[in-house]
Design a protein around this motif. Structure first.
Motif, PDB file in Angstrom:
ATOM      1  N   SER A 172       1.049  -1.215  -0.022  1.00 26.62           N
ATOM      2  CA  SER A 172       0.038   0.023  -0.082  1.00 26.62           C
ATOM      3  C   SER A 172       0.833   1.261   0.148  1.00 26.62           C
ATOM      4  O   SER A 172       1.958   1.494   0.862  1.00 26.62           O
ATOM      5  CB  SER A 172      -0.841  -0.180   1.270  1.00 26.62           C
ATOM      6  N   VAL A 173       0.522   2.061  -0.687  1.00 31.61           N
ATOM      7  CA  VAL A 173       1.427   3.446  -0.759  1.00 31.61           C
ATOM      8  C   VAL A 173       0.363   4.590  -0.859  1.00 31.61           C
ATOM      9  O   VAL A 173      -0.861   4.556  -1.176  1.00 31.61           O
ATOM     10  CB  VAL A 173       2.067   3.649  -2.151  1.00 31.61           C
ATOM     11  N   GLU A 174       0.650   5.935  -0.634  1.00 29.40           N
ATOM     12  CA  GLU A 174       0.173   6.978  -0.610  1.00 29.40           C
ATOM     13  C   GLU A 174       0.602   7.949  -1.742  1.00 29.40           C
ATOM     14  O   GLU A 174       1.830   8.135  -1.569  1.00 29.40           O
ATOM     15  CB  GLU A 174      -0.075   7.836   0.909  1.00 29.40           C
ATOM     16  N   VAL A 175      -0.302   8.265  -2.413  1.00 31.26           N
ATOM     17  CA  VAL A 175       0.242   9.413  -3.485  1.00 31.26           C
ATOM     18  C   VAL A 175      -0.359  10.976  -2.994  1.00 31.26           C
ATOM     19  O   VAL A 175      -1.447  11.158  -2.874  1.00 31.26           O
ATOM     20  CB  VAL A 175      -0.337   9.216  -4.918  1.00 31.26           C
ATOM     21  N   GLU A 176       0.675  11.703  -2.985  1.00 30.43           N
ATOM     22  CA  GLU A 176       0.648  13.091  -2.294  1.00 30.43           C
ATOM     23  C   GLU A 176      -0.252  13.760  -3.242  1.00 30.43           C
ATOM     24  O   GLU A 176      -0.266  13.889  -4.449  1.00 30.43           O
ATOM     25  CB  GLU A 176       1.945  13.920  -2.144  1.00 30.43           C
ATOM     26  N   SER A 177      -1.336  14.757  -2.653  1.00 32.18           N
ATOM     27  CA  SER A 177      -2.269  15.369  -3.555  1.00 32.18           C
ATOM     28  C   SER A 177      -1.536  16.813  -3.831  1.00 32.18           C
ATOM     29  O   SER A 177      -0.411  17.097  -3.180  1.00 32.18           O
ATOM     30  CB  SER A 177      -3.476  15.684  -2.830  1.00 32.18           C
TER      31      SER A 177
ATOM     32  N   LEU B 235      12.866  -6.317  -2.765  1.00 33.41           N
ATOM     33  CA  LEU B 235      12.746  -5.222  -3.705  1.00 33.41           C
ATOM     34  C   LEU B 235      11.302  -4.827  -3.593  1.00 33.41           C
ATOM     35  O   LEU B 235      10.357  -5.337  -3.751  1.00 33.41           O
ATOM     36  CB  LEU B 235      13.407  -5.425  -5.105  1.00 33.41           C
ATOM     37  N   LEU B 236      11.353  -3.523  -3.978  1.00 34.23           N
ATOM     38  CA  LEU B 236       9.832  -2.633  -3.689  1.00 34.23           C
ATOM     39  C   LEU B 236       9.894  -2.022  -5.263  1.00 34.23           C
ATOM     40  O   LEU B 236      10.752  -1.258  -5.871  1.00 34.23           O
ATOM     41  CB  LEU B 236       9.865  -1.756  -3.031  1.00 34.23           C
ATOM     42  N   VAL B 237       8.552  -2.342  -6.146  1.00 37.03           N
ATOM     43  CA  VAL B 237       8.614  -1.986  -7.479  1.00 37.03           C
ATOM     44  C   VAL B 237       7.315  -0.949  -7.308  1.00 37.03           C
ATOM     45  O   VAL B 237       6.525  -1.375  -6.680  1.00 37.03           O
ATOM     46  CB  VAL B 237       8.087  -2.800  -8.492  1.00 37.03           C
ATOM     47  N   VAL B 238       7.530   0.224  -7.875  1.00 36.41           N
ATOM     48  CA  VAL B 238       6.550   1.194  -7.934  1.00 36.41           C
ATOM     49  C   VAL B 238       6.235   1.795  -9.113  1.00 36.41           C
ATOM     50  O   VAL B 238       7.194   2.011  -9.848  1.00 36.41           O
ATOM     51  CB  VAL B 238       6.706   2.547  -7.048  1.00 36.41           C
TER      52      VAL B 238
ATOM     53  N   VAL C 141       5.219   9.773  -3.921  1.00 31.95           N
ATOM     54  CA  VAL C 141       4.618   8.478  -3.347  1.00 31.95           C
ATOM     55  C   VAL C 141       5.399   8.355  -2.204  1.00 31.95           C
ATOM     56  O   VAL C 141       6.549   8.517  -1.621  1.00 31.95           O
ATOM     57  CB  VAL C 141       5.012   7.273  -4.375  1.00 31.95           C
ATOM     58  N   SER C 142       4.618   8.409  -0.969  1.00 37.79           N
ATOM     59  CA  SER C 142       4.655   7.964   0.353  1.00 37.79           C
ATOM     60  C   SER C 142       4.579   6.384   0.599  1.00 37.79           C
ATOM     61  O   SER C 142       3.462   6.042   0.392  1.00 37.79           O
ATOM     62  CB  SER C 142       4.096   8.813   1.578  1.00 37.79           C
ATOM     63  N   LEU C 143       5.526   5.889   0.618  1.00 35.11           N
ATOM     64  CA  LEU C 143       5.849   4.267   0.767  1.00 35.11           C
ATOM     65  C   LEU C 143       5.791   3.803   2.240  1.00 35.11           C
ATOM     66  O   LEU C 143       5.021   2.604   2.409  1.00 35.11           O
ATOM     67  CB  LEU C 143       7.026   3.818   0.436  1.00 35.11           C
ATOM     68  N   GLY C 144       5.893   4.282   3.315  1.00 37.42           N
ATOM     69  CA  GLY C 144       6.190   3.932   4.726  1.00 37.42           C
ATOM     70  C   GLY C 144       6.746   2.474   4.770  1.00 37.42           C
ATOM     71  O   GLY C 144       6.423   1.647   5.648  1.00 37.42           O
ATOM     72  N   VAL C 145       7.796   2.355   3.983  1.00 33.80           N
ATOM     73  CA  VAL C 145       8.686   1.076   3.876  1.00 33.80           C
ATOM     74  C   VAL C 145      10.090   1.338   4.260  1.00 33.80           C
ATOM     75  O   VAL C 145      10.577   2.482   3.292  1.00 33.80           O
ATOM     76  CB  VAL C 145       8.268   0.045   2.563  1.00 33.80           C
TER      77      VAL C 145
ATOM     78  N   ALA D  51      10.684   9.589   3.932  1.00 25.69           N
ATOM     79  CA  ALA D  51      10.640  10.636   2.685  1.00 25.69           C
ATOM     80  C   ALA D  51       9.595  10.067   1.448  1.00 25.69           C
ATOM     81  O   ALA D  51       9.472   9.055   1.547  1.00 25.69           O
ATOM     82  CB  ALA D  51      11.939  11.196   1.943  1.00 25.69           C
ATOM     83  N   CYS D  52       9.108  11.047   0.787  1.00 22.74           N
ATOM     84  CA  CYS D  52       8.624  10.501  -0.388  1.00 22.74           C
ATOM     85  C   CYS D  52       9.492  10.124  -1.602  1.00 22.74           C
ATOM     86  O   CYS D  52      10.459  10.648  -1.490  1.00 22.74           O
ATOM     87  CB  CYS D  52       7.559  11.436  -1.130  1.00 22.74           C
ATOM     88  N   VAL D  53       9.145   9.253  -2.478  1.00 23.33           N
ATOM     89  CA  VAL D  53       9.887   8.937  -3.568  1.00 23.33           C
ATOM     90  C   VAL D  53       9.068   9.796  -4.916  1.00 23.33           C
ATOM     91  O   VAL D  53       8.023   9.848  -4.981  1.00 23.33           O
ATOM     92  CB  VAL D  53      10.280   7.679  -3.809  1.00 23.33           C
ATOM     93  N   GLU D  54       9.966  10.274  -5.801  1.00 24.37           N
ATOM     94  CA  GLU D  54       9.248  10.733  -7.145  1.00 24.37           C
ATOM     95  C   GLU D  54       9.306   9.617  -8.108  1.00 24.37           C
ATOM     96  O   GLU D  54      10.271   9.098  -8.502  1.00 24.37           O
ATOM     97  CB  GLU D  54       9.999  12.009  -7.635  1.00 24.37           C
ATOM     98  N   VAL D  55       8.093   9.235  -8.549  1.00 29.20           N
ATOM     99  CA  VAL D  55       8.135   8.249  -9.821  1.00 29.20           C
ATOM    100  C   VAL D  55       7.409   8.683 -10.883  1.00 29.20           C
ATOM    101  O   VAL D  55       6.399   9.150 -11.029  1.00 29.20           O
ATOM    102  CB  VAL D  55       6.995   6.970  -9.061  1.00 29.20           C
ATOM    103  N   THR D  56       8.420   8.788 -12.112  1.00 28.40           N
ATOM    104  CA  THR D  56       7.902   9.407 -13.248  1.00 28.40           C
ATOM    105  C   THR D  56       6.975   8.113 -14.130  1.00 28.40           C
ATOM    106  O   THR D  56       6.089   8.288 -14.571  1.00 28.40           O
ATOM    107  CB  THR D  56       9.087   9.773 -13.950  1.00 28.40           C
ATOM    108  N   ASP D  57       7.772   7.019 -13.904  1.00 34.98           N
ATOM    109  CA  ASP D  57       7.311   5.683 -14.491  1.00 34.98           C
ATOM    110  C   ASP D  57       7.458   4.772 -13.724  1.00 34.98           C
ATOM    111  O   ASP D  57       6.480   4.117 -13.310  1.00 34.98           O
ATOM    112  CB  ASP D  57       7.724   5.481 -16.138  1.00 34.98           C
TER     113      ASP D  57
END
Length: 708
Positions: free
Chosen positions: A624-629, A653-656, A666-670, A695-701
């Motif tokens: 489960s992840v949270e996407v910042e508004s 490994l974590l794939v987003v 994306v906030s992963l909490g992991v 922290a959040c990670v930025e995911v383009t793709d």
């Protein structure tokens, strides 16, 4: 040996084709049914190839008199799981003027996509077709006035349990050999029972075995050099609609071989080679690969092997290379020679050797469901040459949907509207012998077959093909084109399978018709179909039969879709040009003006998967992840983002994946490291954060992170 092969497993309503192996078309073969349930009235005709149409569940035993002796084969038939269902299409659902259309042909997997067998009349503004269908999701195509322009599709879901699954394990205890079955229920199903069956080709007898639940005990001293044990799991789950009734479903059979010499060894002949799950595949549409100004030949492809090698490819699949009047090559006019425009047999073999020297295996497109209408065999068949009378399927003229004035008072059997490629008749010993010669011709040249229209060739023939090609090397590969995918082709027939569920789901995600989370539903479908954990699936986003993903789907969705195929279990497949930005389905390869960034992205996907065994494991779990508004125009929609964990003995490994054209925060909490293993850059967006948990990670793709 003419023995018809292993025990067969089917359901009432599913005729079982039985045929002698390595057939001599001039020899005499005679079938008879020597055992069947008391209530059955089934019988076998006096033909060399027969179809057992069992009318009640139970065990049937058929006997074949052949030139090399008398052979028996056991057929276990389970209850018919099908239920009445209805497909319906309304006129306002079709983007066309249907005022003058009064009828439609309805085709789908339920009738082998055969036009003319199920025609329906218009009722007001609707066309409806009834069918008997097993539990699951089904699709039908309505071809109006027997044409595909226009056409419409209809979906229906039949409630009920999927198939259970089974796996056999062998143990040698010194005096006894134990065959233990692990039987697993379908999702939400009840625990299955297990049925064991001997192989009628072996000397092992029932008195040599004792069965206790899920375990068979064998007297080690009584074992012949080779024994084959088959087993199925059988579940009895509540009927979804009728209270107090149940639905019996059987797994496909698993088979274990017992090799008894001084030591006892066990093998699973239905399994794919171990290395296949680590492989990356590349499909080449042959005649468009060399570029704009050069005609593609085997020599020109060979000159480009370094490019294929640079991608990190392990297996190349070529579309057909035999003589054919068509650019795609599927209308074959000579199975035993290469196409004149592509080059000689020697030049093809040189290409194969160059690829092998680069560590790349070669898959040959085996087209044995049909021939070209211009093949001499079909011309002789239609013109009344007696020797070729039974080479092709014949259907009543009333069933014909081609609008062709065929010679004679019947028509050839075809699928869809493929009027130029008539179906071969596998009830003919001459055809079976001919196609086995084709297999022998090429099996020694290449490393595997992709089997075109696999669903159009009988299961018994594919089982014979598997034993034939695997007798030389277990590494020979068999890939089935079965659309939609069908678990029955896993039963000691094919090594890996088109994953049509994931393909369709990635398309729906890419067009915005499904959220990214639908990907998990697609993965669960393999369990529902009854595929065992050991089954290998080909994961792909496009091929020569489909519109290019980037052409059909939204901008920015190709990369996460391709990344899904590389970060999930199975064999990822790149269709030539997918990595260069080719827009047309069978367009010319873009060499001088291709998308270099996209090519580099695919190279990195291949390398990432090679470097991290966790991405090749079977362990997939949702995260489960949270996407910042934020600014709606600059932030990805939360429904476009999905994350999953991939684990093996060495790492987690974590794939987003982000299927939105805008980047996602994306906030992963992991507790993860923040370096993206695919790009090599830090994906964290929080200043000073050392882990993705902070922290959040930025995911383009796509990002792939190592979990601490």
């Amino acid at each position: 040996m003419h023995h018809p092969g292993p025990p067969r497993f089917a359901t009432v309503g599913e005729p079982v084709e039985l045929a002698p192996r390595t057939p001599d078309p001039d020899a005499a073969f005679r079938w008879r049914l020597i055992d069947s349930p008391d209530e059955s009235t089934a019988a076998l005709p006096n033909d060399p190839v027969v179809h057992l149409d069992a009318d009640v569940p139970g065990v049937y035993v058929a006997e074949l008199d052949a030139p090399d002796g008398t052979h028996r084969v056991t057929v276990r038939v389970f209850p018919d799981p099908r239920q009445p269902a209805r497909f319906t299409v309304a006129a306002d659902e079709v983007d066309a003027d249907l005022d003058d259309v009064e009828s439609a042909s309805v085709i789908g997997a339920f009738n082998d996509f055969t036009m003319g067998t199920n025609r329906v009349e218009r009722d007001g503004d609707e066309w409806s077709a009834d069918a008997l269908l097993p539990p699951g999701d089904h699709e039908a195509i309505f071809a109006f006035d027997d044409e595909f322009d226009p056409y419409a599709t209809a979906d229906v879901t039949v409630e009920g349990p999927g198939r259970p699954r089974i796996r056999l394990h062998g143990r040698d205890d010194g005096e006894q050999v134990r065959i233990e079955a692990t039987a697993r229920p379908t999702p939400d199903g009840t625990d299955p029972t297990v049925e064991f069956y001997f192989d009628d080709r072996d000397a092992l007898a029932a008195e040599d075995a004792e069965i206790d639940g899920h375990t068979m005990y064998l007297d080690r001293a009584a074992l012949p050099e080779l024994s084959r044990i088959h087993a199925v799991a059988v579940s009895d789950d509540p009927h979804p609609e009728r209270e107090g009734e149940t639905v019996e479903r059987a797994s496909i059979a698993d088979i274990i071989e017992i090799h008894a010499d001084e030591e006892v060894a066990f093998s699973h002949p239905g399994d794919a080679p171990d290395w296949l799950e680590d492989a990356t595949m590349y499909q080449i549409f042959v005649r468009e690969f060399a570029g704009e100004t050069v005609d593609t030949t085997f020599r020109e492809i060979e000159r480009r092997v370094p490019y294929i090698e640079s991608l990190g490819i392990d297996v190349v699949w070529f579309t057909p290379i035999c003589e054919s009047p068509t650019p795609h090559g599927y209308h074959i006019t000579d199975f035993f020679d290469t196409a004149t425009d592509l080059g000689t047999r020697e030049e093809f073999e040189s290409l194969v050797e160059s690829l092998r020297e680069a560590g790349i295996s070669v898959i040959f497109d085996l087209v044995i469901n049909h021939t070209s209408r211009d093949h001499p065999a079909f011309q002789l068949h239609r013109s009344g040459v007696a020797e070729y009378e039974d080479y092709y399927e014949r259907v009543p003229a009333t069933q014909d949907a081609t609008a062709i004035d065929w010679a004679g008072d019947d028509a050839p059997g075809i699928y869809f509207n493929w009027a130029k490629i008539p179906n071969l008749n596998y009830d003919s010993l001459a055809v079976r012998s001919w196609m086995l010669d084709v297999i022998d011709e090429w099996a020694g040249v290449v490393d595997g077959f992709r089997c075109d229209v696999a669903w159009g060739v009988p299961h018994g023939f594919w089982k014979e093909v598997r034993e034939r090609v695997k007798s030389e090397t277990d590494d020979f590969l068999l890939l089935d084109e079965t659309v939609p995918r069908d678990v029955r082709f896993r039963e000691n027939e094919f090594d890996y399978h088109y994953d049509t569920d994931l393909y369709d789901t990635l398309r729906d995600i890419g067009t915005g018709d499904a959220p990214a989370a639908a990907l998990f539903d697609a993965l669960v479908e393999a369990d529902r179909h009854g595929f065992p954990d050991e089954a290998v699936h080909m994961r792909y986003v496009e091929n020569h039969d489909e519109t290019r993903y980037a052409t059909e789907c939204d901008d920015g969705t190709l990369r996460p879709a391709a990344a899904a195929t590389f970060t999930l279990p199975g064999v990822p497949m790149i269709y030539y040009g997918q990595e260069r930005g080719v827009e047309d389905q069978r367009g010319t390869m873009r060499w001088h003006d291709g998308d270099d960034d996209l090519t580099d992205f695919h190279r990195r996907l291949v390398a990432l998967r090679d470097d991290h065994p966790a991405l090749r494991s079977n362990d997939v779990s949702k995260v489960s992840v949270e996407v910042e508004s934020g600014d709606a125009d600059a932030t990805a929609d939360a429904e476009s983002v999905i994350a999953y964990r991939r684990v093996d003995d060495t790492e987690s490994l974590l794939v987003v994946l982000n299927f939105d054209s805008s980047p996602a925060r994306v906030s992963l909490g992991v507790d993860c490291e923040t370096e993206d293993l695919l790009s090599g850059v830090d994906a964290a967006t929080g200043a000073g954060a050392e882990t993705a948990e902070d922290a959040c990670v930025e995911v383009t793709d796509v990002v792939v992170l190592r979990e601490r």
